[in-house]
Each structure stands twice: as structure tokens, then as C-alpha cells.
Scaffold this motif. Structure first.
Motif: not given
Length: 454
Positions: A421-429
Motif C-alpha cells: 500500500r506504500h507510495a513506493a510500492a512499484t519501485s524496483p526495491s
């Protein structure tokens, strides 16, 4: 016409004692309200479950998936089980995930279902407790029994629970047999104290295996033995264990009540009351009672300052170490949320991790260290530091792959949910971390025995 197969949801609510619609709907509504408060999404608070829908959820063949609000409540009630998995036929679901207590421990001498063994042991303790309400011992016997108990409580944090459970059960039965004979009153008191500790260890082990009903039965028997021994230290410790079980079972109000009940027993010495205040703080945090939770944390700090280091209990898993107090505080602050609380949670969790990891290899409390690392990861995730969170979670995966614990599995499931659910959920990490968590969950659900819950 064939009867519809039951779902994994039906199996789980039966194991948890939530089969009755009134019981489950009350738990469902309470969770919806709490989730709405924590996530600041008022729509979730209105989630309501009709009896017809409850009955549909128990039978395979659900035509429509639950609504978004219902899915969020179910995620909270059954962490680690996707909503899709919950409503599959149980035979199908078992191939993808496991219900509580279904996991077998390959390293243990328990060959058939662990739940049966755990429940049998709980029933044995309950039968003894019932008889107890209505010399075959000498100094050597007591010295050996006390030495065995010290060894067990000191090695518990680093041993697989399966083999340990069998050993503690045999030792408890030995203490029970001694109590059935005749001995001087002083030895009778010592035997009741030994039995209280051993039933308490079995309660902790049952809890670690995910069998909460058995854990509560063992804890009640432990408390009765503590009463018969007249020992305030063990009574306070058992009340703390009961409060901890309630907290992990999603019953924070019960956890607060039990912690407050335990505070009435003034220990002869030790850290039992620090633990009570810390468990109470966690439960108050879960309830969103910010000022009360912070007050309980302050009370725990005050009690720590006043302790003299002496303990009337045998130490080991019964001792509440400063590093454990730190990560209980971090868990409390995570419940409360907000920038300052997240910063404080990160600071306390980081200090706890440093203390846990600096212990000698044979003395490291791996399960508790993992829980502190997950708190640190959650605090960092909440502050937007996905890479810092990932660093801690990868450490946890490495340790938990060697020594699996039920509590760590649950906390990892919560972390994975928050990460998605995090804003960075689609980041590679974040994507790589979710994949690592999924692979770890699949591996540990089939390969490793569980360990302790902190």
C-alpha cells in the motif's frame, strides 16, 4: 447432491472459536472500527457482515468477491492469508497456504499432527489443575528439577519448539507425579512453583505454535499452580503471558485487563511488572489510546529504573530484558503513528537491534531480534525509507529461514501488506522485497519448525 466443501475461512474461524455468527460479527465490527481509526478511512468502520454472507463465506463456491472494505477487515483478521485463499475449498487452499496449527515440525519427535499433541498436553494440565483444587521428594530431586528448569528457560529462545515441547511436557508430568505423593510442605510449595513455571513454558510454546486455545489452558493451569505456591513473581509473569496471548489474538481490551490484574501481585523481585506495563502499552497503542499508551511506557521505564537486578524467577525466557522493553515500546509507537512517534519507534527499535545482535552467539534471542528488526523496518517504511526497511527485512528472512517463528511470520505478513500500500510500492526495491517475502513464506510454510513468540 454433494454438500458444498468448506472454505479455509471456515476452518480458521473454527480453530479460533469464532464459529458462531454473533461472536464473529462482533469481532469483525470491532476490527473494522479499529482499522478505520488507524488508517483514517471512516468508510471501513461501516463494514457490516450479514448472517447470510457469513454462511456463504463458510462454503466453497462464492460467486462474488467481498467488497473492498470487507477485504481490508479480513486482511486484518487473517494476516498472511489472502482473501482469495480464504474462500477456496480447504483442500485447495492447503496446497497454497496453511491454517494455524497445521504445520508439522520435521525436526521434532512429534510425527503426527502437532495440534493434537499440543491440545492433549493442555488437557492433561487442565485435568491436573481440577484435581489440585480438591515423602517422595528430597533435596536431590528438587535440585535436579530446578536445574532442568533453568536449563530449559535459558535455552528456549534458541531451540526449535517441537523437541523442546516434548521435553518440557515430560518434565511437567514428572513434577505432577511428585505432587501426587507425600512430601514436606516446603517441598510441596517448591513443586507447585516448578509446575507453574513448566506449565507456563508449555503455554508459551503452545502459543508459539499458533495454538492459542491450548496456550490459554496451559496458562490457567500455570496460574493455579502459582496460586498454590503462593508465589507473586510467577503469578505476575503468567498474567503477563496471558495478556500477551490476548494481544496477539487481536483482543487488546482483554490484554489491558489481564496486565492490570497482574500488577496487583507485587513480585518478590525481577522484571515481571516491567513486562506487564510494556504489554499493556502495546495493547493500548493498538486501541489507539495514545496518552494511556505513553503513560504505560513511562511506567515501564520507571519500574526499570527501580529494579535492583535480582530475580526470584529462574531467568532466561522469564526475564524481561531492556532490549525487549525497547522493542515493545517501538511496537507501541508504531500503533500510535505520526511523524514523531515513527521517529521514536525507529530510534528504540534500532537500539534494541543493536543490543540483541551484540549478544554472544549462543545467547542471541533470534526471534525477538527479528521482531525488533521488523519494527525498525516498519518505522523506516512509514518514514519513506524503503531501502532502509528492505535491509532489515532481508536480515530477518535470513535468520528466520534457519529458525522459523510464528510471530515473525505474522509480522512479515503485516509488513508485506503495508509495503503493497506504500507510495513506493512499484519501485524496483519494493517489488524485489515483495518477491523475497513471498518466496520466504512459501519456503517456511513447508520446511521449518516454529520457534518462540515474543
Amino acid at each position: 447432491m454433494e454438500e458444498p466443501q468448506e472454505t479455509l475461512f471456515a476452518v480458521l474461524i473454527r480453530q479460533l472459536g469464532w464459529e458462531d455468527y454473533e461472536v464473529f460479527s462482533a469481532r469483525y465490527a470491532e476490527t473494522a472500527r479499529r482499522l478505520a481509526d488507524v488508517t483514517r478511512t471512516p468508510a471501513v468502520a461501516s463494514a457490516h457482515l450479514e448472517k447470510r454472507q457469513f454462511d456463504r463465506w463458510r462454503r466453497a463456491g462464492l460467486k462474488r468477491p467481498p467488497r473492498r472494505e470487507a477485504r481490508r477487515v479480513l486482511d486484518e483478521l487473517f494476516p498472511g492469508h489472502s482473501v482469495e485463499l480464504l474462500f477456496r475449498p480447504v483442500a485447495t487452499a492447503s496446497a497454497s497456504g496453511r491454517a494455524e496449527c497445521s504445520q508439522e515440525a520435521p525436526e521434532a519427535s512429534i510425527d503426527s499432527g502437532i495440534e493434537d499433541v499440543v491440545m492433549t498436553a493442555a488437557n492433561e494440565s487442565a485435568r491436573f489443575a481440577a484435581q489440585a483444587e480438591g515423602s517422595n521428594v528430597g533435596p536431590h530431586t528438587m535440585e535436579q528439577l530446578e536445574a532442568d528448569i533453568r536449563r530449559i528457560v535459558c535455552t528456549y529462545p534458541n531451540r526449535p519448539v517441537g523437541p523442546l515441547f516434548q521435553e518440557v511436557r515430560e518434565l511437567r508430568n514428572h513434577a505432577f507425579r511428585l505432587l501426587e505423593g507425600k512430601q514436606p510442605p516446603a517441598y510441596t510449595r517448591d513443586l507447585y512453583l516448578a509446575s507453574a513455571v513448566l506449565c507456563g513454558v508449555l503455554a508459551n510454546a503452545s502459543f508459539d505454535l499458533g495454538c492459542y486455545s491450548a496456550a490459554e489452558t496451559q496458562a490457567r493451569s500455570a496460574f493455579l499452580c502459582g496460586e498454590l505456591a503462593g508465589h507473586n513473581g510467577v503469578r505476575a509473569w503468567i498474567r503477563g503471558l496471558q495478556a500477551l496471548i490476548a494481544y496477539w489474538d487481536g483482543r487488546p481490551t482483554d490484554a489491558v485487563r489481564l496486565a492490570e490484574a497482574g500488577s496487583g501481585y507485587i513480585p518478590e523481585g525481577g522484571t515481571a511488572h516491567i513486562r506487564l506495563a510494556s504489554v499493556k502499552a502495546r495493547a493500548l497503542g493498538q486501541l489507539g489510546r495514545s496518552s494511556d499508551a505513553l503513560g504505560a511506557l513511562h511506567a515501564a521505564d520507571t519500574l526499570r529504573d527501580a529494579t535492583n537486578g535480582a530475580d526470584d524467577l529462574p531467568g532466561g525466557m522469564l526475564a524481561f530484558l531492556p532490549e525487549k522493553q525497547l522493542f515493545y515500546a517501538s511496537s507501541t509507537l508504531l500503533w500510535l503513528g505520526g511523524d514523531q512517534h515513527l521517529a521514536d519507534a525507529e530510534s528504540r527499535a534500532q537500539e534494541a537491534v543493536a543490543m540483541f545482535s551484540s549478544a554472544e552467539p549462543g545467547e542471541r534471542r533470534l526471534g525477538e531480534e527479528n521482531l525488533a528488526r521488523i519494527d525498525l523496518a516498519l518505522a523506516r517504511l512509514g518514514r519513506g525509507d524503503v531501502d532502509g526497511a528492505a535491509e532489515q527485512v532481508h536480515e530477518v528472512i535470513g535468520i528466520n529461514s534457519r529458525r522459523h517463528t510464528e510471530s515473525v511470520a505474522r509480522r512479515l505478513a503485516y509488513f508485506r501488506r503495508d509495503l503493497s500500500r506504500h507510495a513506493a510500492a512499484t519501485s524496483p526495491s519494493a517489488i524485489a522485497l515483495r518477491e523475497a517475502l513471498m518466496a520466504h513464506q512459501h519456503h517456511t510454510s513447508t520446511a521449518l519448525p516454529p520457534g518462540e513468540t515474543a
